[in-house]
Design an enzyme around this catalytic site. Structure first.
Site, PDB file in Angstrom:
ATOM      1  N   MET A  28      32.529 -12.750   1.990  1.00 26.99           N
ATOM      2  CA  MET A  28      31.490 -12.928   3.005  1.00 26.99           C
ATOM      3  C   MET A  28      30.556 -14.071   2.620  1.00 26.99           C
ATOM      4  SD  MET A  28      30.532  -9.300   4.727  1.00 26.99           S
ATOM      5  CE  MET A  28      29.431  -8.730   3.437  1.00 26.99           C
ATOM      6  N   GLY A  29      30.985 -14.894   1.677  1.00 25.96           N
ATOM      7  CA  GLY A  29      30.153 -16.015   1.270  1.00 25.96           C
ATOM      8  C   GLY A  29      29.130 -15.613   0.228  1.00 25.96           C
ATOM      9  N   ALA A  30      28.090 -16.466   0.069  1.00 23.32           N
ATOM     10  CA  ALA A  30      27.102 -16.292  -1.000  1.00 23.32           C
ATOM     11  C   ALA A  30      27.835 -16.130  -2.331  1.00 23.32           C
ATOM     12  CB  ALA A  30      26.189 -15.106  -0.717  1.00 23.32           C
ATOM     13  N   GLY A  34      31.680 -13.937  -9.846  1.00 25.19           N
ATOM     14  CA  GLY A  34      32.688 -12.922  -9.561  1.00 25.19           C
ATOM     15  C   GLY A  34      33.701 -13.412  -8.543  1.00 25.19           C
ATOM     16  N   HIS A  35      33.214 -13.991  -7.438  1.00 29.28           N
ATOM     17  CA  HIS A  35      34.130 -14.559  -6.446  1.00 29.28           C
ATOM     18  C   HIS A  35      34.973 -15.684  -7.044  1.00 29.28           C
ATOM     19  CE1 HIS A  35      30.721 -13.189  -3.716  1.00 29.28           C
ATOM     20  NE2 HIS A  35      31.759 -12.537  -3.216  1.00 29.28           N
ATOM     21  N   GLU A 146      37.407  -5.536  -8.476  1.00 25.98           N
ATOM     22  CA  GLU A 146      37.278  -4.098  -8.710  1.00 25.98           C
ATOM     23  C   GLU A 146      35.838  -3.622  -8.537  1.00 25.98           C
ATOM     24  OE1 GLU A 146      38.911  -3.077 -12.505  1.00 25.98           O
ATOM     25  OE2 GLU A 146      40.962  -3.074 -11.732  1.00 25.98           O
ATOM     26  N   GLN A 151      36.549  -0.038  -1.645  1.00 23.46           N
ATOM     27  CA  GLN A 151      37.106  -1.030  -0.723  1.00 23.46           C
ATOM     28  C   GLN A 151      38.502  -1.464  -1.163  1.00 23.46           C
ATOM     29  OE1 GLN A 151      34.921  -4.643   0.962  1.00 23.46           O
ATOM     30  NE2 GLN A 151      36.056  -5.565  -0.737  1.00 23.46           N
ATOM     31  N   SER A 183      26.734  -9.479  -7.769  1.00 27.49           N
ATOM     32  CA  SER A 183      26.791  -9.132  -6.358  1.00 27.49           C
ATOM     33  C   SER A 183      25.936 -10.120  -5.588  1.00 27.49           C
ATOM     34  CB  SER A 183      26.263  -7.710  -6.123  1.00 27.49           C
ATOM     35  OG  SER A 183      26.064  -7.449  -4.742  1.00 27.49           O
ATOM     36  N   ARG A 185      24.159  -9.410  -3.176  1.00 32.29           N
ATOM     37  CA  ARG A 185      22.888  -8.742  -2.867  1.00 32.29           C
ATOM     38  C   ARG A 185      21.928  -8.724  -4.047  1.00 32.29           C
ATOM     39  NH1 ARG A 185      26.528  -5.704   0.584  1.00 32.29           N
ATOM     40  NH2 ARG A 185      25.756  -5.775   2.737  1.00 32.29           N
TER      41      ARG A 185
END
Length: 315
Positions: A28-30, A34-35, A146, A151, A183, A185
């Site tokens: 979802m971007g940001a 981790g991504h 993970e 999810q 994250s 968030r």
């Protein structure tokens, strides 16, 4: 950068015609490290890599942070490309869900508790967008972290049930040095909340330590984690549970692979985390009923098997 679903379909179809393997990293971007670890893994294993950047409204509920979720497509595209992405797919909502769109993917038992209890419909939204992306791109592999373990398991189930043929590759959670899982968030956390957020990792570590010391009652392991979350007044626990990693159900007794799950609101921001561990079968002579860990855990009040305090009167 690809903006239209048909452009994604066309590019990946051409790659397949040339005998190239395609990996997809849905986000979802940001983007954070981790991504980027997923992108690097995909680049190492696939000939061509697509990173999707799409804030999916179907997985947000009323009162959630859809409106303020970070959106920085140009920066994300630069980061993903530097990590090894070949294409960025960044559609708008109208392209993914045009007028008249009515179809959704409904998830069964794996998507009915834990996060689903606090976020009704969330996993149906996740499943719908993931299925659409996989149908469009037809990738050999799709990469998920993970960190969002429920999810991950939901996606695995959906792909298997619908025969989509994509291999789902799970990648380890990336953490800050103090244990907090990365994250998008986390950007919402102020200094005090960021400090308090370490409680999620502390809770998981407490659960793992309890299992390592011989505790096999999942309710008491969950209670150990809950009590750790409650230590900081900025942390408001949602659930803390020890579950079977395949079914996400709480077993009668822990044996073999275990997944510890925690969720809490920290300074107004909801965070989740998890940890895989192993419960060596100990037979009947373990410490569930009378050992010092169980005794300490029992002082905090009862937890039901679902990982939240039971609402029962004391007397």
């Amino acid at each position: 950068m690809l903006r239209e679903p048909e452009a994604l379909r066309s590019h990946t179809a051409e790659a397949h015609r040339r005998g190239r393997t395609v990996g997809i990293v849905p986000t979802m971007g940001a983007l954070h490290e981790g991504h980027l670890s997923l992108v690097r893994r995909a680049a190492a294993e696939c000939d061509e890599v697509v990173v999707t950047v799409f804030v999916n409204p179907l997985q947000f509920g009323a009162g959630e942070d859809l409106g303020r979720y970070p959106r920085r497509v140009a920066e994300d595209a630069a980061m993903a490309t530097a990590a090894g992405a070949d294409w960025i797919f960044a559609p708008d909502v109208g392209a993914m869900y045009p007028a008249g769109f009515q179809t959704s993917v409904r998830v069964g038992a794996l998507g009915s508790h834990w996060e689903a209890e606090s976020r009704p419909g969330h996993f149906d939204g996740v499943a719908t967008v993931v299925v659409k992306l996989l149908v469009l791109a037809q990738p050999e592999r799709a990469y998920f972290g993970e960190k969002d373990f429920q999810q991950l398991q939901v996606v695995r189930r959906v792909v298997a049930d619908l025969g989509l043929g994509t291999e789902i590759v799970a990648c380890p959670t990336v953490r800050d040095p103090d244990g907090l899982a990365l994250s998008s968030r986390n950007a919402y956390l102020g200094p005090a909340a960021r400090q308090a957020a370490r409680s999620l990792w502390s809770a998981l570590a407490a659960g793992e330590a309890a299992i390592g010391a011989g505790l096999r009652d999942p309710t008491l392991v969950g209670q150990c984690m809950w009590r750790e979350l409650e230590r900081d007044p900025l942390v408001h626990p949602d659930y803390a549970a020890a579950v079977d990693p395949a079914t996400l159900e709480v077993p009668y007794r822990l044996a073999g692979a275990v997944r510890l799950l925690v969720a809490a609101t920290v300074g107004g921001t909801r965070l989740i985390d998890n940890l895989g561990c192993w419960a060596t079968p100990l037979g009947l002579a373990d410490r569930d009923d009378s050992g010092p860990i169980a005794t300490e855990a029992a002082r905090g009040g009862l937890l039901h098997a679902g990982g939240r305090p039971e609402n029962r009167s004391q007397g």
